[in-house]
Design a protein around this motif. Structure first.
Motif, PDB file in Angstrom:
ATOM      1  N   GLN A 209       0.958  -1.057   0.109  1.00  0.00           N
ATOM      2  CA  GLN A 209      -0.065  -0.056   0.082  1.00  0.00           C
ATOM      3  C   GLN A 209       0.955   1.195  -0.013  1.00  0.00           C
ATOM      4  O   GLN A 209       0.602   2.104  -0.608  1.00  0.00           O
ATOM      5  CB  GLN A 209      -0.880  -0.047   1.306  1.00  0.00           C
ATOM      6  CG  GLN A 209      -2.117  -1.046   1.082  1.00  0.00           C
ATOM      7  CD  GLN A 209      -2.864  -0.938   2.308  1.00  0.00           C
ATOM      8  OE1 GLN A 209      -2.568  -0.510   3.329  1.00  0.00           O
ATOM      9  NE2 GLN A 209      -4.232  -1.260   2.144  1.00  0.00           N
ATOM     10  N   ILE A 210       2.036   1.128   0.841  1.00  0.00           N
ATOM     11  CA  ILE A 210       2.983   2.446   0.962  1.00  0.00           C
ATOM     12  C   ILE A 210       3.665   2.413  -0.344  1.00  0.00           C
ATOM     13  O   ILE A 210       3.517   3.700  -1.126  1.00  0.00           O
ATOM     14  CB  ILE A 210       3.580   2.429   2.044  1.00  0.00           C
ATOM     15  CG1 ILE A 210       2.946   2.113   3.312  1.00  0.00           C
ATOM     16  CG2 ILE A 210       4.815   3.165   2.139  1.00  0.00           C
ATOM     17  CD1 ILE A 210       3.778   1.593   4.671  1.00  0.00           C
ATOM     18  N   MET A 211       4.104   1.504  -1.012  1.00  0.00           N
ATOM     19  CA  MET A 211       4.745   1.492  -2.141  1.00  0.00           C
ATOM     20  C   MET A 211       4.109   1.908  -3.286  1.00  0.00           C
ATOM     21  O   MET A 211       4.668   2.625  -4.424  1.00  0.00           O
ATOM     22  CB  MET A 211       5.349   0.098  -2.504  1.00  0.00           C
ATOM     23  CG  MET A 211       6.709  -0.490  -1.775  1.00  0.00           C
ATOM     24  SD  MET A 211       6.958  -1.848  -1.742  1.00  0.00           S
ATOM     25  CE  MET A 211       7.242  -2.114  -3.590  1.00  0.00           C
ATOM     26  N   ALA A 212       2.791   1.665  -3.193  1.00  0.00           N
ATOM     27  CA  ALA A 212       1.828   1.968  -4.518  1.00  0.00           C
ATOM     28  C   ALA A 212       1.802   3.388  -4.831  1.00  0.00           C
ATOM     29  O   ALA A 212       1.355   4.003  -5.807  1.00  0.00           O
ATOM     30  CB  ALA A 212       0.455   1.299  -4.242  1.00  0.00           C
ATOM     31  N   ASP A 213       2.133   4.407  -3.614  1.00  0.00           N
ATOM     32  CA  ASP A 213       1.532   5.580  -3.728  1.00  0.00           C
ATOM     33  C   ASP A 213       2.996   6.224  -4.376  1.00  0.00           C
ATOM     34  O   ASP A 213       3.730   6.799  -3.351  1.00  0.00           O
ATOM     35  CB  ASP A 213       1.008   6.134  -2.426  1.00  0.00           C
ATOM     36  CG  ASP A 213       0.504   7.563  -2.980  1.00  0.00           C
ATOM     37  OD1 ASP A 213      -0.190   7.810  -3.542  1.00  0.00           O
ATOM     38  OD2 ASP A 213       0.975   8.576  -1.959  1.00  0.00           O
ATOM     39  N   ARG A 214       3.204   6.560  -5.483  1.00  0.00           N
ATOM     40  CA  ARG A 214       4.618   6.868  -6.100  1.00  0.00           C
ATOM     41  C   ARG A 214       4.378   8.536  -6.594  1.00  0.00           C
ATOM     42  O   ARG A 214       3.197   8.791  -7.041  1.00  0.00           O
ATOM     43  CB  ARG A 214       4.916   5.983  -7.118  1.00  0.00           C
ATOM     44  CG  ARG A 214       5.037   4.592  -6.867  1.00  0.00           C
ATOM     45  CD  ARG A 214       6.261   4.049  -6.327  1.00  0.00           C
ATOM     46  NE  ARG A 214       7.225   4.138  -7.664  1.00  0.00           N
ATOM     47  CZ  ARG A 214       7.609   3.357  -8.201  1.00  0.00           C
ATOM     48  NH1 ARG A 214       6.908   2.394  -8.243  1.00  0.00           N
ATOM     49  NH2 ARG A 214       8.505   3.491  -9.241  1.00  0.00           N
ATOM     50  N   LYS A 215       5.232   9.243  -6.040  1.00  0.00           N
ATOM     51  CA  LYS A 215       5.177  10.438  -6.280  1.00  0.00           C
ATOM     52  C   LYS A 215       4.961  10.876  -7.809  1.00  0.00           C
ATOM     53  O   LYS A 215       4.319  11.692  -8.352  1.00  0.00           O
ATOM     54  CB  LYS A 215       6.286  11.239  -5.699  1.00  0.00           C
ATOM     55  CG  LYS A 215       6.210  12.016  -4.427  1.00  0.00           C
ATOM     56  CD  LYS A 215       7.398  12.999  -4.309  1.00  0.00           C
ATOM     57  CE  LYS A 215       7.574  13.067  -2.566  1.00  0.00           C
ATOM     58  NZ  LYS A 215       8.719  13.233  -2.198  1.00  0.00           N
TER      59      LYS A 215
END
Lengths: 463, 79
Positions: A209-215
């Protein structure tokens, strides 16, 4: 007609109350899934298997919202409860129920659109899914849309409760759309975090979940081109894996209160029998449909009230007690009409959610026909520092009749509470009790036990 | 058995994932992450479901050959 404040989030439909009956309006976005499930016999199958609350299609009356396309009538549930009030095994059973339903649905080309703990309720016989519109047509090759929600609503709180502390279940009051997975995962001891099922569905899931949110993705819009795929077989495998993981989470209680209560009780069997008989007589006399047993412990008196046919909401602050009662009822073939809930009565369930109107406070879910407050008020006055007049007023807002036990200051249990407090405590005596409760209630009957305790049957004064 | 297979595959992912920093909270889209991890788990889970089906058929086949009770039971279940 009133719209249920807990159902506003769903664009597919909403719940309505009209003349005490429960209806569901289905709006245009929900029509396709509803018709498909109905025509495929999916609802009948789930209702027949005791997994889903029943419904009947009824004519659309003029009080229904304008956009209503179909209207369903549901049986009324005795009491709506929330996951922050559930014991461990109830939450676990609700999780397994979701997976059972998913298994049934996937075989027919359907699935659950969501996996919310709020969609499961106890109806006096068993847990059932109450959200008919959760059933939707499976999107071919798509991952299960409710997987993340399932893990946040069930896996995370169960794991935290079992492996960190059972009291973490109260975090539900803050995280009403499920626990953040990284929070729950972080609470687990390393060994548990690395257990295969929890590693996949919780630890790695939270990292994904954290990795999926890419800047760098911001502003790129639709990312559907590269959407991950899940085959039917993969979905079945996922459900199997979730079920194995959920079933493997077991809470080993450290409290011995269940077995110990009989021993720590300071009064004699004769008094217990007299008290039980009196509770039984009061329930027979008043014939209440709804009883709230506050400070129920392991539900000794809840069981008496339930055996006379009342639906009993049995509330205690000790999760070990509610767990004990829940398991007792689950195993029982005869008495099913009890719902054990965990709640600190000095801090009862508040109204929560959007605008504090989405989930109701305890008081808003009343009034009960009869409130039992046996061996409770000395705890509220002397341990929780709630003055007697406020307790009387609170009870007055909860029920029409009250059966309350006054434990005298000379009682060993009261002395124990006061052991380290000396004279610095709120006023507590029979005179204070009778005066403060007399302002709110009429005393209609009473009985004294040998040990000095007195049971008062009270009726709320008409305003 | 199934979970332990997936465990071995995904332990590697965990090691890799430790390298990623936590990003902005306000625009977090956890659903995307749930989809991705689920797809990975499902690939392995699907394989184990297939192995399970194959295993049952194999047992049933040998059950039929040797006329064991187990084989007959599986036949009945498969139908």
């Amino acid at each position: 007609m009133t719209t249920n404040s807990g159902s506003f989030r769903d664009p597919f439909g909403c719940i309505l109350t009209k003349d005490g009956e429960i209806y569901r309006s289905i709006f245009p976005p929900g029509v396709e899934d509803f018709k498909a499930a109905r025509d495929a016999g999916v609802y009948d199958k789930l209702i027949g298997a005791n997994l889903l609350v029943s419904h009947q299609e009824v004519a659309i009356e003029n009080w229904a919202p304008e956009e209503t396309v179909y209207c369903l009538k549901h049986p009324r549930l005795p009491f709506i409860s929330y996951p922050w009030e559930w014991c461990f095994s109830m939450l676990k059973d609700a999780a397994i129920l979701h997976l059972e339903i998913m298994e049934e649905l996937v075989a027919d080309g359907f699935w659950l659109r969501d996996a919310s703990a709020f969609n499961i309720q106890y109806d006096g016989e068993r847990l059932r899914l109450i959200d008919t519109l959760s059933v939707g047509q499976r999107i071919a090759d798509s991952p299960w849309v409710a997987y993340g929600q399932f893990c946040g609503h069930f896996l995370a709180p169960l794991a935290a409760a079992a492996y960190r502390d059972i009291r973490t279940l109260s975090l539900w009051r803050n995280y009403i759309d499920g626990y953040p997975l990284d929070l729950a995962s972080g609470m687990l001891p390393l060994g548990k975090r690395l257990r295969p099922g929890l590693l996949m569905h919780l630890t790695l899931h939270s990292r994904a979940q954290i990795m999926a949110d890419r800047k760098e993705d911001i502003g790129k819009g639709d990312r559907s081109a590269g959407k991950p795929k899940v085959s039917d077989r993969g979905l079945i495998g996922l459900i199997n894996s979730l079920r194995k993981t959920v079933k493997g989470i077991n809470w080993k209680r450290s409290s011995e209160i269940w077995e110990g209560y009989q021993e720590i009780r300071t009064y004699q069997d004769e008094d217990v029998a007299k008290k039980s008989e009196y509770v039984d007589n009061v329930v027979k006399r008043l014939e209440p449909e709804m009883v709230w047993d506050l400070g129920a412990n392991t539900g000794e008196f809840s069981l008496i009230a339930a055996s006379e046919g009342a639906f009993v909401v049995s509330i205690d602050g000790d999760p070990a007690c509610t767990e004990f009662l829940y398991q007792h009822i689950s195993r029982s073939d005869s008495i099913k009409n009890i719902l054990p809930l965990t709640m600190d009565l000095a801090n009862p369930s508040p109204a929560l959610g959007w605008d504090s109107r989405e989930r109701l406070s305890l008081r808003e879910r009343g009034p009960a026909d009869l409130v039992l407050a046996l061996a409770l008020i000395h705890h509220l006055v002397l341990s929780a520092y709630v003055p007697m007049p406020l307790i009387a007023q609170w009870f007055g807002g909860l029920g029409n009749h009250l059966l309350v036990e006054f434990v005298p200051p000379s009682d060993p249990m009261v002395k124990k509470l006061l052991a380290n407090r000396g004279e610095e405590h709120l006023p507590y005596s029979l005179d204070v009790f009778q005066s403060d409760f007399g302002n709110v209630f009429n005393f209609i009957d009473q009985i004294s036990l040998k040990n000095g305790r007195i049971l008062f049957l009270c009726e709320r004064k008409k305003k | 058995m199934k979970n332990s297979i997936i465990f071995k595959v995904l332990i590697i992912m965990m090691i890799i994932s430790n390298a990623y920093p936590r990003l902005a909270y306000a625009y977090l889209d956890p659903a995307t992450g749930s989809m991705v991890i689920q797809a990975v788990i499902a690939v392995v889970a699907a394989a184990s479901v297939s192995i399970g089906i194959f295993w049952r058929r194999l047992k049933s086949f040998f059950g039929r050959i040797f006329g064991s009770k187990e084989g007959k039971e599986h036949d009945a279940n498969d139908n």
